[in-house]
Design a protein around this motif. Structure first.
Motif, PDB file in Angstrom:
ATOM      1  N   ILE A  21       0.877  -1.213   0.139  1.00  0.00           N
ATOM      2  CA  ILE A  21       0.104  -0.210  -0.048  1.00  0.00           C
ATOM      3  C   ILE A  21       0.498   1.318  -0.677  1.00  0.00           C
ATOM      4  N   GLU A  22       1.545   1.413   0.926  1.00  0.00           N
ATOM      5  CA  GLU A  22       2.809   2.544   1.046  1.00  0.00           C
ATOM      6  C   GLU A  22       3.543   2.588  -0.223  1.00  0.00           C
ATOM      7  N   GLU A  23       3.690   1.556  -1.285  1.00  0.00           N
ATOM      8  CA  GLU A  23       5.113   1.825  -2.494  1.00  0.00           C
ATOM      9  C   GLU A  23       3.856   1.994  -3.430  1.00  0.00           C
ATOM     10  N   SER A  24       2.555   1.650  -3.464  1.00  0.00           N
ATOM     11  CA  SER A  24       1.332   2.112  -4.402  1.00  0.00           C
ATOM     12  C   SER A  24       1.698   0.615  -5.715  1.00  0.00           C
ATOM     13  N   GLU A  25       2.624  -0.385  -5.216  1.00  0.00           N
ATOM     14  CA  GLU A  25       2.930  -0.840  -6.344  1.00  0.00           C
ATOM     15  C   GLU A  25       3.249  -2.418  -5.703  1.00  0.00           C
ATOM     16  N   PRO A  26       2.400  -3.706  -6.872  1.00  0.00           N
ATOM     17  CA  PRO A  26       2.718  -5.323  -6.185  1.00  0.00           C
ATOM     18  C   PRO A  26       4.221  -5.613  -5.405  1.00  0.00           C
ATOM     19  N   VAL A  27       3.567  -6.489  -4.292  1.00  0.00           N
ATOM     20  CA  VAL A  27       4.936  -6.808  -3.910  1.00  0.00           C
ATOM     21  C   VAL A  27       5.358  -8.253  -3.847  1.00  0.00           C
ATOM     22  N   ILE A  28       6.157  -8.886  -4.537  1.00  0.00           N
ATOM     23  CA  ILE A  28       6.289  -9.931  -4.537  1.00  0.00           C
ATOM     24  C   ILE A  28       7.375 -10.492  -3.399  1.00  0.00           C
ATOM     25  N   THR A  29       6.411 -12.156  -3.200  1.00  0.00           N
ATOM     26  CA  THR A  29       7.185 -12.648  -1.831  1.00  0.00           C
ATOM     27  C   THR A  29       7.287 -14.137  -2.141  1.00  0.00           C
ATOM     28  N   ASN A  30       9.037 -14.464  -3.117  1.00  0.00           N
ATOM     29  CA  ASN A  30       8.994 -15.645  -3.641  1.00  0.00           C
ATOM     30  C   ASN A  30       9.072 -17.552  -2.686  1.00  0.00           C
ATOM     31  N   ASP A  31       9.438 -16.547  -1.755  1.00  0.00           N
ATOM     32  CA  ASP A  31       9.186 -18.065  -0.326  1.00  0.00           C
ATOM     33  C   ASP A  31       9.524 -16.540   0.834  1.00  0.00           C
ATOM     34  N   ILE A  32       7.507 -17.410   1.593  1.00  0.00           N
ATOM     35  CA  ILE A  32       7.781 -16.745   2.938  1.00  0.00           C
ATOM     36  C   ILE A  32       8.758 -17.368   3.724  1.00  0.00           C
ATOM     37  N   SER A  33       9.663 -18.738   4.030  1.00  0.00           N
ATOM     38  CA  SER A  33      10.208 -19.008   4.706  1.00  0.00           C
ATOM     39  C   SER A  33      11.072 -18.678   5.149  1.00  0.00           C
ATOM     40  N   ASP A  34      11.713 -17.586   3.895  1.00  0.00           N
ATOM     41  CA  ASP A  34      13.083 -16.765   3.323  1.00  0.00           C
ATOM     42  C   ASP A  34      12.994 -15.346   3.402  1.00  0.00           C
TER      43      ASP A  34
END
Length: 178
Positions: A89-102
């Motif tokens: 929301i703050e960046e107004s852009e999609p945020v991708i997380t490829n592996d939540i454990s890392d």
């Protein structure tokens, strides 16, 4: 050929969603259908729409597909500085997380891990709560113009016509959210 076919599939899904919005009155049904279409387009088992709760620093799962009972309408996320949702929301852009454990930037809510989520994309849907028809006013012109030549005006109207459908969809969603 695959890219062209994929693009056509996405455009068809978007058009189908627009038709759905115009034909339905229940905002929860509309949001759930949006989640279903996104999940199908991405080949995902889960999709959700979070709604920021007024007067708090949290968001609730407003709609979704693939979630266990008790998540939609109940699961909440703190929108603090360790939240991937708040960051998107703050960046107004999609945020991708490829592996939540890392991932070390964010802390993820338990309900994601309970569903076996490994990777995710948070895409902010930034909605300005104003009447969408206000964006479709004529623009006053302070100098004299010659509109006797119809070709440029007709060309412009052909470019605007698809926008009318988008405005009708936006107006429909706006009315249902009030």
């Amino acid at each position: 050929m695959g890219d062209h076919s994929d693009r056509n599939d996405r455009q068809r899904a978007l058009a189908d969603f627009g038709d759905f919005v115009l034909d339905h009155d229940d905002l929860d049904e509309i949001l759930t259908e949006g989640c279903r279409l996104v999940a199908a387009a991405l080949g995902a088992d889960l999709a959700k729409i979070m709604e920021i709760e007024r007067g708090s620093n949290t968001a609730i799962v407003r709609a979704g597909v693939g979630w266990h009972d008790g998540v939609i309408g109940r699961a909440r996320v703190d929108l603090n500085d360790r939240s991937s949702e708040a960051y998107a929301i703050e960046e107004s852009e999609p945020v991708i997380t490829n592996d939540i454990s890392d991932e070390s930037r964010f802390v993820f809510p338990r309900f994601l891990r309970d569903h076996g989520v490994v990777a995710l994309v948070n895409v902010p849907i930034l909605v300005v709560l104003v009447d969408p028809w206000r964006a479709y006013h004529s623009i006053p012109i302070e100098t004299e113009r010659n509109f006797s030549r119809p070709a440029p005006v007709m060309q412009m109207s052909r470019q605007i016509m698809p926008c009318r459908r988008q405005l009708k969809i936006a107006a429909r969603l706006y009315a249902l959210s009030m």
